[in-house]
Design an enzyme around this catalytic site. Sequence first.
Site, short mmCIF file in Angstrom:
data_model
loop_
_atom_site.label_atom_id
_atom_site.label_comp_id
_atom_site.label_asym_id
_atom_site.label_seq_id
_atom_site.Cartn_x
_atom_site.Cartn_y
_atom_site.Cartn_z
N ASP A 16 -9.60 -2.01 -0.78
CA ASP A 16 -8.49 -1.10 -0.48
C ASP A 16 -7.25 -1.39 -1.33
O ASP A 16 -6.66 -0.48 -1.91
CB ASP A 16 -8.13 -1.17 1.01
CG ASP A 16 -9.14 -0.43 1.86
OD1 ASP A 16 -10.24 -0.09 1.35
OD2 ASP A 16 -8.86 -0.19 3.05
N ARG A 98 4.10 -10.69 8.93
CA ARG A 98 4.61 -9.64 8.04
C ARG A 98 5.95 -9.95 7.40
O ARG A 98 6.15 -9.71 6.20
CB ARG A 98 4.68 -8.29 8.78
CG ARG A 98 3.35 -7.79 9.33
CD ARG A 98 2.21 -8.02 8.40
NE ARG A 98 0.99 -7.33 8.77
CZ ARG A 98 -0.18 -7.58 8.20
NH1 ARG A 98 -0.28 -8.50 7.25
NH2 ARG A 98 -1.25 -6.91 8.56
N ASP A 127 2.40 -2.18 11.14
CA ASP A 127 2.62 -3.07 10.00
C ASP A 127 3.49 -2.44 8.92
O ASP A 127 4.31 -3.12 8.30
CB ASP A 127 1.27 -3.51 9.43
CG ASP A 127 0.62 -4.56 10.32
OD1 ASP A 127 1.37 -5.29 10.99
OD2 ASP A 127 -0.61 -4.61 10.37
N SER A 181 -11.63 -2.73 11.99
CA SER A 181 -10.68 -3.22 10.99
C SER A 181 -10.15 -4.59 11.42
O SER A 181 -9.95 -4.84 12.61
CB SER A 181 -9.54 -2.20 10.89
OG SER A 181 -8.42 -2.76 10.30
#
Lengths: 407, 407, 407, 407
Positions: A16, A98, A127, A181
Amino acid sequence: MSAPKKVVLAYSGGLDTSIILKWLQTEYGCEVVTFTADLGQGEELEPARKKAELLGIKPENIFIEDIREEFVRDFVFPMFRANAVYEGLYLLGTSIARPLISKRLVEIAEATGADAVSHGATGKGNDQVRFELSAYALNPDIKVIAPWREWDLTSRTRLLEFAEANQIPIAKDKRGEAPFSVDANLLHTSSEGKVLEDPAEMAPDYVYQRTVNPEDAPNEPEFIEITFEQGDAVAINGEALSPATILTQLNEYGRKHGIGRLDFVENRFVGMKSRGIYETPGGDILLEAHRGIEQITLDSGAGHLKDSIMPRYAELIYNGFWYSPEREMLQALIDESQKHVTGTVRLKLYKGSAKTVGRWSDHSLYSEAHVTFEEDAGAYDQKDAAGFIQLNALRLKLLAARDRRVK
Amino acid sequence: MSAPKKVVLAYSGGLDTSIILKWLQTEYGCEVVTFTADLGQGEELEPARKKAELLGIKPENIFIEDIREEFVRDFVFPMFRANAVYEGLYLLGTSIARPLISKRLVEIAEATGADAVSHGATGKGNDQVRFELSAYALNPDIKVIAPWREWDLTSRTRLLEFAEANQIPIAKDKRGEAPFSVDANLLHTSSEGKVLEDPAEMAPDYVYQRTVNPEDAPNEPEFIEITFEQGDAVAINGEALSPATILTQLNEYGRKHGIGRLDFVENRFVGMKSRGIYETPGGDILLEAHRGIEQITLDSGAGHLKDSIMPRYAELIYNGFWYSPEREMLQALIDESQKHVTGTVRLKLYKGSAKTVGRWSDHSLYSEAHVTFEEDAGAYDQKDAAGFIQLNALRLKLLAARDRRVK
Amino acid sequence: MSAPKKVVLAYSGGLDTSIILKWLQTEYGCEVVTFTADLGQGEELEPARKKAELLGIKPENIFIEDIREEFVRDFVFPMFRANAVYEGLYLLGTSIARPLISKRLVEIAEATGADAVSHGATGKGNDQVRFELSAYALNPDIKVIAPWREWDLTSRTRLLEFAEANQIPIAKDKRGEAPFSVDANLLHTSSEGKVLEDPAEMAPDYVYQRTVNPEDAPNEPEFIEITFEQGDAVAINGEALSPATILTQLNEYGRKHGIGRLDFVENRFVGMKSRGIYETPGGDILLEAHRGIEQITLDSGAGHLKDSIMPRYAELIYNGFWYSPEREMLQALIDESQKHVTGTVRLKLYKGSAKTVGRWSDHSLYSEAHVTFEEDAGAYDQKDAAGFIQLNALRLKLLAARDRRVK
Amino acid sequence: MSAPKKVVLAYSGGLDTSIILKWLQTEYGCEVVTFTADLGQGEELEPARKKAELLGIKPENIFIEDIREEFVRDFVFPMFRANAVYEGLYLLGTSIARPLISKRLVEIAEATGADAVSHGATGKGNDQVRFELSAYALNPDIKVIAPWREWDLTSRTRLLEFAEANQIPIAKDKRGEAPFSVDANLLHTSSEGKVLEDPAEMAPDYVYQRTVNPEDAPNEPEFIEITFEQGDAVAINGEALSPATILTQLNEYGRKHGIGRLDFVENRFVGMKSRGIYETPGGDILLEAHRGIEQITLDSGAGHLKDSIMPRYAELIYNGFWYSPEREMLQALIDESQKHVTGTVRLKLYKGSAKTVGRWSDHSLYSEAHVTFEEDAGAYDQKDAAGFIQLNALRLKLLAARDRRVK
């Protein structure tokens, strides 16, 4: 937003983000800098370097870093000082990583003269918010490119077509769609989507990647001791260890005993509910231990204040406001409380649970002289309680008298 | 306080409250009314009647009541709507029973023309506060006699001498001192004192009375379903049950699987720390299930507000302020949130843990259409996230710009 | 409590504390050390020295100190950083002085080898709590003697008899009873009791001692400018001044314009309501100005967090918990927020009111470019608001859809 | 969003909303329904009908309503029960009107078969958020059209051109640009923008439209009495009045005495700071009076809880979340507290201030017997305070002992 000229991409080396890399080059015609971090997700980083080179990134534009110690020391540990849990149960494993990634993206942008950063988070999740709020808080002029919100590669088929058209290598097991995921770092692994989308259905066993099934854990409990200094874990079973090493070892204990699994439906900041399966093996142990040491070293006034602000603190981290004045204010409050949170906790690990079974400290506020059932040694005069109760009761009596009067 | 003439005593039938009964008769020369309640503590009540008669209480002054349904319906369930835990871990099993006992003491006082109530709690603990604040809140003119704060029977020896001198029968196993002190009701059993006084030492196995050791629990998990209506449990595995029956059955599930054990050091309202061993088998399951059903039926705004006031609510109950305006205000807030907390949770019970593994409801707010990884069906426009982030970021950008400017 | 041998008395030099001084000498036979502080109450201190000597206090046991700067710098200003008001309106003028007095009492006790401290507060009020909690927090072994809770001099007549019997000089105007009771320091004057006891009755004019009646204030407004650095006032009309000097000057402005009067019924910590007349001339101006400078220099996240914890902070000060971990934690949070609260406020003073009419700062977060009604210069894209609203609305839509579905 | 077919417009009859009306007809080709409400803004409504007709609206599509009573009874009064102020000073005058307007827009849409609503708020402000969140919360399927975020009429010149091109009559005084922007309803008038954009500059006198300058107010104070029942004002000077009538009369008192002016810089929900001049003449008086009656009728536990949640409640209203579960939960809490907030307050109005000078109530909790300086009548035993302080101090002593030990 004017077109970006040079962009730092949070690059995993996977399919990705490789597609994103290529898309940034083709769509914006901009120079790409890649940043690949070891946050403890358990993947080799060097393949990412090779892949970036293959996609035309100049060596000086490839940044690969082990930031596990910084992650645990400056993000995970400060958060655990607060006993932070989101919506009663979630240990914020994704949320807390993050801001650090964004910090490095912005720093690398500044170091390399880039005017933009980019990430691979979708437009439906938290996110994107966490990456971008952090980036803007650290550099108000930075541009952020979120390809998933922009491009038209909105199906697996189109993604693969784009990859093929651009000579991006596709691992065989990536041809089909993953059944869910995953996000992982040293604190946790989260799984969501696809087979997990119906919150009524039990998650299949194969979703869990980081912990054994409690049924398969050892039949005998194991006891460990964790030592804290000023709110942070510093040793396991008496051995002083670095922050990341401590979390790594606790993860191993947790994995073995099936600790830290959570099947959860949460409220995303963007307004919808989602269901995730979280594994936080070391985190669950650490939280229990931290509560254990606070039990004897933290005063009630301090503890109750901490408890009352914790949900707000957790919400701020969940929503992406790590770099906000209010998170920093709460951190100052929390850190102030931890000066004496020093001592050792003994835990029992068994079949999915970590439980405090003993705790001791030179900084303890526990006073056996006061609490003992034995005859008083004079530390406490039971008659004081009468006055204490009378004055606490006074307003209640006045209320009761008023109620009787006006009825 | 003028001398009481007639006093209603919370009477268990045990040695200590029998001594109190006698002491009240001799010290104050007052008529004694006994109140013995079945709160699910697991003891026969009729022996208390016999013993009260033996101690000279008139039949019309002996009140023996089964108040388990009222206890669960009007006290336990409202509290569980809040997911109340004190200091992160304690389910308030003792705290929540005291106001109901006081309520009945005061009501019986009013019915029998008594001017005082009395209880057997010591001057060091929380229970004296809970009993007395409740009593005063319900009747501002009531007198409260707390013998443990008044008398000189402050050692085991003197208590036994007093008992013998007053022909109070002493069970053989009460001659020696109990190795710890116990309180029990349908929600929990707490043990504290003596062998438990050192918080560094693991509690001996024999302290646990209500749950099997997780190591001895079944090797296979068991799955159950709990159905809620407006925040309260109403059925187990599809069978509608009364509140007390539900808690009784959950206790049985919890006992079998070793669920609900807690080794805890807490802050008492009177200012000291104490260590207790709590067993809340059904309560632990109920809390997990209630959180599970709230996950899909409670909105984030509602849930976060609930979370933020919960510590205050729990503290009020712990400190004895059940009958206070602020507890009632918080209850109004909590109850308002529970209108749609209706649905069913599936739980896995195994070796000490109860974990939600599925939940469903007609009142669910979970929207697969919004959260799905599948291509959008139009429910959600990812581009909206860009504006959402920009405006959330605006103040952070202004802050960052200011910081750069003034540095 | 064993008998004290040497006691440090908070001594004003007035009749009441002179009686206490004598009573301590006669009742406990202990050596007395006097501490007389200038907190800005507006009285000469030297007469207290003479009177103490007259009552037999050795010169080395007489402590007379001007602690106004410490009072404002370390107590008043930190509190004003929080915009602290108790129960919506009271600026905590009495509450904030008590911890400092206790601090000096304890320090002098340690310096002079005294084992006890004593104060002249009654058993009904808050001040006893404030004095004593502070003393115990600073020295857990100190003894505190509160004569008003102990002695039998419970009427004016008996007090005067005791004074006469002990050759304590009685000023003529102290023979009769004062029509109300007063406390004063640099921050405020409070009056309560006697003629003020009926909260339905307007306070008579003669109660006000520190401010002119607004009706008698100048008919023209006056404008002043107050400059702040990191949350503290540092200059008036451009002139840099010390903390106590600033408050002294603001008091003069407030006095002249009739600012800072408050007729208030409050809830005492000891459980009853009381009515007081407060005058805080400089404090009212300072609070308004601090809010004014925060308006442009404090971020909304920081400000809203401060607002949400302020009532708790104010309650802690009111209840006497200045030296508690939770007050210190909240202070850490508040101080963290004030780093950029730097700039100048212009105020209009007129007939009882102080109102901000302008504010400016190099640290301002106000952005005319963003807020302007003029055509956008690109700082803000109005279309972002659509996404912002959509995502904020999402959960509300899901709620509305659920409500429609289940009805 | 699919194209709307029929839209209900919040229509003032002024130039801007007339342009919107026309733009909706031309841009979307949709049928327009107008809703014009009397919220006490002080304008005639019938001209709006004429203008709507002139612009081609069918008579059955013109809704003109006087909703002042509903506004005060169901929105203003519930909010005042909370003593709600935003960021310390702002009485939320604009914020509280928006949900009611949206409610009627949605109801009219449902009654007339419209699929959309529209408003004239810009993309920079809070009002768009308030309108739209309310609309979506009441009807999740409604469409909302916000022309200011969509069209290209972004300058005064283009607006006037559009008006002329579409035969929209332009009042002479609307040709030039207004020096600031105004919103008004029965609770307040707000002014912002243009000449007010520099927060350092004092607002010119001509901005104030609803209150006399305090300098021009009467030189004699005026006294009024406001009576409350369960938290709501029900009478002035003994005369029972409807909610809107009460607010209207208080506005008149406030106007006359120059009460309720506020020069304010606030934080908008959309992330920027803005400066406004607010006039809330009746609201300021009402808030002071409500606080006054709560002082004697509200218990401290209830009051402190209310104070602690107030900032959150005010923020919710400010941000547009009136129709949210959390606002309703807080309202339930607040309303629960107001059952005994019944009684009368006497206020002094003078030169810009409203101050409580007396209050009385059959529901009063004030007890002269407890608070009196007179010799005790037995209501309160001062010795109780010793025990009260000892137990409150216990944890502080344990802390101090710990600190000494570990140093």
